[in-house]
Design an enzyme around this catalytic site. Structure first.
Site, PDB file in Angstrom:
ATOM      1  CG  ASP A 134      31.980  34.428  45.777  1.00 34.32           C
ATOM      2  OD1 ASP A 134      33.197  34.927  46.175  1.00 34.32           O
ATOM      3  OD2 ASP A 134      31.474  33.900  46.624  1.00 34.32           O
ATOM      4  CG  HIS A 148      33.393  29.524  45.615  1.00 35.33           C
ATOM      5  ND1 HIS A 148      32.428  29.540  46.856  1.00 35.33           N
ATOM      6  CD2 HIS A 148      32.464  30.112  44.760  1.00 35.33           C
ATOM      7  CE1 HIS A 148      31.215  29.801  46.653  1.00 35.33           C
ATOM      8  NE2 HIS A 148      31.081  30.185  45.214  1.00 35.33           N
ATOM      9  CG  HIS A 202      29.598  26.815  42.702  1.00 34.21           C
ATOM     10  ND1 HIS A 202      28.451  27.166  42.206  1.00 34.21           N
ATOM     11  CD2 HIS A 202      29.980  27.816  43.425  1.00 34.21           C
ATOM     12  CE1 HIS A 202      28.150  28.295  42.684  1.00 34.21           C
ATOM     13  NE2 HIS A 202      28.941  28.702  43.578  1.00 34.21           N
ATOM     14  CG  HIS A 219      28.858  36.215  41.707  1.00 30.59           C
ATOM     15  ND1 HIS A 219      28.318  36.989  42.628  1.00 30.59           N
ATOM     16  CD2 HIS A 219      28.751  35.130  42.500  1.00 30.59           C
ATOM     17  CE1 HIS A 219      27.902  36.053  43.787  1.00 30.59           C
ATOM     18  NE2 HIS A 219      28.322  35.003  43.748  1.00 30.59           N
TER      19      HIS A 219
HETATM   20 ZN   LIG Z   1      29.410  30.841  44.349  1.00 32.10          ZN
END
Ligand SMILES: [Zn+2]
Length: 276
Positions: A88, A139, A143, A234
């Site tokens: 991510d 995503h 964000h 991540h």
């Molecule tokens: Zn995230």
């Protein structure tokens, strides 16, 4: 006579049992207020209890109370011994190339949940991700930390803008959406249904945005690792080890070895869940 519904028409979104129950609680509180205004305290307590239940469901990333939520791969993928490595918050100009090199060394394909604005800032990284056979999924566009407090327009804007940016850069249509930190509210599920996206959380995560010890991150990801697991790491917003290395860069080779040593096969979400 009414005309037949075309077979390609998407089904309307319908709330599940949990949301219907919360609606019923709100309706009961309103009804109590109408027939017995002096019992306003009980009506208020019912509404507050319902709101607390909704909040708890939204704060629990792996819950399915608020709508469909993919937390493990489907049975067919489990039978094939597959797991999904998902990454991510990228792309990141320093970390993503290192991650791509590790994945290439191990011959593994992963799923990157990219942030739209970061993808727009580094489209060349997105091209590298896709060219290597990985998948890019949605995503969101920006964000924002407090997205889970949004109403339907806020969710729609974040998700549709992310979708458009990623589609334009990669030429592929994302099929999966991951919420920021997995946090949601009841307005997300109908927005995703309308957009044709599947909410995807994870089976286990390493907390590698704040855990600086790669061994602890690895332990969280590999403890009870089994077929069907969706793992979360991540390449953006990653924590750094004591020597300044991105945690994912330290963890990923050992994780891929652990996956292989258990006889499991890493696969993208897109490959694990064929389009129906
Ligand atoms: Zn995230």
């Amino acid at each position: 006579m009414g005309s037949a519904v075309p077979p390609t028409r998407p089904r309307a979104w319908r709330p599940g049992f949990f949301l219907l129950f919360q609606l019923a609680l709100h309706a009961a509180a309103l009804w109590l207020l109408v027939i017995s205004p002096q019992k306003w305290g009980m009506a208020l307590a019912t509404v507050v209890a319902s709101q607390l239940m909704l909040m708890a469901a939204g704060l629990w990333p792996r819950s399915t109370c608020l709508g469909a939520n993919l937390v493990r791969l489907p049975a067919a993928a489990v039978q094939r011994g597959e797991v999904a490595v998902t990454i991510d918050d990228g792309p990141d100009p320093e970390v993503t190339p290192q991650v791509l090199a590790i994945l290439a060394q191990h011959g593994v394909h992963a799923t990157f949940f990219c942030i739209g604005t970061r993808a727009a800032a580094h489209p060349e990284l997105c091209h590298c991700i896709v060219a290597a056979g990985h998948r890019i999924e949605n995503h969101g566009a920006r964000h924002p930390t407090l997205l889970s407090l949004s109403g339907p327009p806020g969710w729609r804007r974040e998700i549709s803008e992310g979708q458009q940016i990623l589609q334009r850069i990669t030429g592929q249509t994302p099929r999966f959406y991951r919420a920021v930190a997995g946090l949601r509210n009841p307005f997300l599920a109908p927005v995703l249904h309308h957009a044709g996206l599947q909410l995807t959380s994870w089976t286990r995560r390493g907390f590698d945005t704040r855990e600086r010890d790669p061994e602890k991150v690895l332990q969280r990801l590999t403890h009870s690792l089994t077929a069907g697991d969706i793992l979360l790491l991540h390449d953006g917003n990653t924590a750094r080890t004591s020597v300044g290395e991105a945690v994912i860069v330290s963890v990923l080779p050992k994780l891929l070895e652990a996956i292989r040593s258990r006889g499991l096969t890493p696969i993208t979400l897109n490959d694990a869940l064929p389009v129906k």
